[in-house]
Design a protein around this motif. Sequence first.
Motif, PDB file in Angstrom:
ATOM      1  N   ASP A   1       0.836  -1.208   0.000  1.00  0.00           N
ATOM      2  CA  ASP A   1       0.000   0.000   0.000  1.00  0.00           C
ATOM      3  C   ASP A   1       0.869   1.256   0.000  1.00  0.00           C
ATOM      4  N   ALA A   2       1.909   1.235   0.834  1.00  0.00           N
ATOM      5  CA  ALA A   2       2.791   2.410   0.903  1.00  0.00           C
ATOM      6  C   ALA A   2       3.497   2.612  -0.433  1.00  0.00           C
ATOM      7  N   PHE A   3       3.937   1.512  -1.028  1.00  0.00           N
ATOM      8  CA  PHE A   3       4.633   1.591  -2.321  1.00  0.00           C
ATOM      9  C   PHE A   3       3.705   2.171  -3.396  1.00  0.00           C
ATOM     10  N   LEU A   4       2.503   1.622  -3.482  1.00  0.00           N
ATOM     11  CA  LEU A   4       1.583   2.076  -4.540  1.00  0.00           C
ATOM     12  C   LEU A   4       1.173   3.535  -4.335  1.00  0.00           C
ATOM     13  N   ALA A   5       1.028   3.933  -3.081  1.00  0.00           N
ATOM     14  CA  ALA A   5       0.631   5.336  -2.821  1.00  0.00           C
ATOM     15  C   ALA A   5       1.711   6.290  -3.324  1.00  0.00           C
ATOM     16  N   ARG A   6       2.963   5.993  -2.986  1.00  0.00           N
ATOM     17  CA  ARG A   6       4.060   6.887  -3.436  1.00  0.00           C
ATOM     18  C   ARG A   6       4.252   6.803  -4.949  1.00  0.00           C
ATOM     19  N   LEU A   7       4.103   5.597  -5.483  1.00  0.00           N
ATOM     20  CA  LEU A   7       4.281   5.424  -6.933  1.00  0.00           C
ATOM     21  C   LEU A   7       3.242   6.251  -7.691  1.00  0.00           C
ATOM     22  N   SER A   8       2.007   6.173  -7.244  1.00  0.00           N
ATOM     23  CA  SER A   8       0.938   6.886  -7.919  1.00  0.00           C
ATOM     24  C   SER A   8       1.153   8.399  -7.801  1.00  0.00           C
ATOM     25  N   GLU A   9       1.533   8.834  -6.600  1.00  0.00           N
ATOM     26  CA  GLU A   9       1.772  10.263  -6.380  1.00  0.00           C
ATOM     27  C   GLU A   9       2.908  10.766  -7.284  1.00  0.00           C
ATOM     28  N   ARG A  10       4.003  10.003  -7.314  1.00  0.00           N
ATOM     29  CA  ARG A  10       5.167  10.466  -8.084  1.00  0.00           C
ATOM     30  C   ARG A  10       4.949  10.320  -9.585  1.00  0.00           C
ATOM     31  N   THR A  11       4.168   9.333 -10.006  1.00  0.00           N
ATOM     32  CA  THR A  11       3.880   9.210 -11.441  1.00  0.00           C
ATOM     33  C   THR A  11       3.073  10.417 -11.901  1.00  0.00           C
ATOM     34  N   GLY A  12       2.284  10.965 -10.991  1.00  0.00           N
ATOM     35  CA  GLY A  12       1.520  12.184 -11.303  1.00  0.00           C
ATOM     36  C   GLY A  12       2.414  13.376 -11.596  1.00  0.00           C
ATOM     37  N   ASN A  13       3.689  13.304 -11.192  1.00  0.00           N
ATOM     38  CA  ASN A  13       4.620  14.414 -11.466  1.00  0.00           C
ATOM     39  C   ASN A  13       5.281  14.316 -12.836  1.00  0.00           C
ATOM     40  N   ALA A  14       4.982  13.249 -13.601  1.00  0.00           N
ATOM     41  CA  ALA A  14       5.591  13.113 -14.938  1.00  0.00           C
ATOM     42  C   ALA A  14       5.166  14.314 -15.794  1.00  0.00           C
TER      43      ALA A  14
END
Length: 487
Positions: free
Chosen positions: A297-310
């Motif tokens: 859950d922690a991994f996916l939350a950060r991944l989704s947040e940071r992918t939004g910065n692309a």
Amino acid sequence: MRAQPKASHFIDGRYVESKAGQSFKSIYPATGETIATLNSADEETINAAVESAVAGQKIWAATSPVERGRVLRKAADLLRERNRELSEIETLDTGKPLQETLVADAASGAECLEYYGGLAATLTGEHIDLGGSFALTKREPLGVCVGIGAWNYPIQIACWKAAPALVCGNAMVFKPSEVTPLNALKLAEVLIEAGLPAGVFNVVQGFGDVGAQLVSHPDVAKVSLTGSVPTGAKVAALAGEHLKKTTLELGGKSPLIIFEDADIENAVSAAINANFYSTGQICSNGTRVFVHTAIKDAFLARLSERTGNAVLGDPMNETTSVGPLVSKPQLDKVLSYMSLGQEEGARLVCGGGAASVPNFPDGLFVQPTVFADVEDTMRIACEEIFGPVMCVLDFDDEADVVSRANATSFGLAAGVFTKDIQRAYRVTDQLQAGTCWINTYNLTPVEMPFGGYKKSGIGRENGHAGIEYYSQVKSIYVEMDGVESAF
Ligand code: NDP
């Protein structure tokens, strides 16, 4: 924007046209504009390229290794001097953002030329003591080598093949992908300017049939292909028929395993690099991301947040971090996998379709996409997509994840994230992959051999290992005594 070369091919030290060949276009994937129109090589052009390579190779093989090294190192300097111009061409040809091409394409090609240039004078043989008599070994070139490139790293692939081939005293005829035909011609210009004799590095353009004609040409000794597994199988079959030596750098569906003790920020960075760099069009990408359920859950939350910065946008703008896909067929293929993932029941975390970018209505942009709850048997988890589509799979047990990571016919690369060094070694020891990264992903320094296990390839590029695939060892027995015979 135009990047029209002087002519389609580069043979015997100069640009050559072949009007009889089929005409094709290089398209800028961000806008759909034609940036160059070229002609595919006809039979006469292919024969001329091989003939010039045969003649050039004799001169080059007789050149001292120190001098060969000097030429390669000079070519590296010239690539660096022209890095911006070459990067802009690479961006137009591939659509990859300038932010990447400025550091990863001609720049890595230069490193490869510099590395092999440095090795040139060190490629010595052995003296073998036979108790009085002795033997010598020497490393000799193969002759004319053919290089066939994929479209994702055009100038890097050309350099990864040319540099080890040339340092060993071979000549090369290189056929770029017809999707990205431009920078191999620039490399040929640079090599001539650096002092390479005419004919030692030639470029012919064309489709797969040109590649096949080169592979079967009687004066060609070896072929090195970077491409997909199906093309690799065809090239290997044809080369086998003619008993040609072969190096194949093919596709992958590589695992990236993230254990519960991993540094999550670094693991997310690696997963992003392993799936979204070059808009996901990298053979070694870690597209099966196995994440321990304790940190999922922690991994996916950060991944989704940071992918939004692309930053999707103008590839020529250095703040853009994600460019378009290379071609319409590639766009269609990637979009179909994005739909398939949803049909197969994977959970869409972000992305999932085409992206619209202001001012680029015809750009081949797609959203960086993450699927979670992916099952091993889903097609998105088994097939190479070659686009920005990350599959996140769950795991709890080390032995189980190793066996699932290996349950594929590919074997190009793999990554492991853990702070436990013994576990990291234990796991990489068991992974069936030519390159394994511990706590990082997708770094391919020229010093490190690169190539695939299983269907991901045959042979290695880069490092000292690369020399093995562009040379042959001659053993010479020197008798210091008389010769005995039975009668
Ligand atoms: P393809 O396999 O479609 O083509 C590779 C090259 O082979 C092209 O120049 C192609 O020409 C040529 N070719 C096609 N058919 C033949 C034939 N019968 N005989 C000789 N040559 C032929 O790959 P892509 O260009 O689509 O590149 C993407 C693939 O490359 C992916 O699978 C990726 O994984 C792999 N790849 C592997 C890398 C590695 O180092 N392991 C690195 C980069 C990519 P044409 O373009 O005209 O079809």
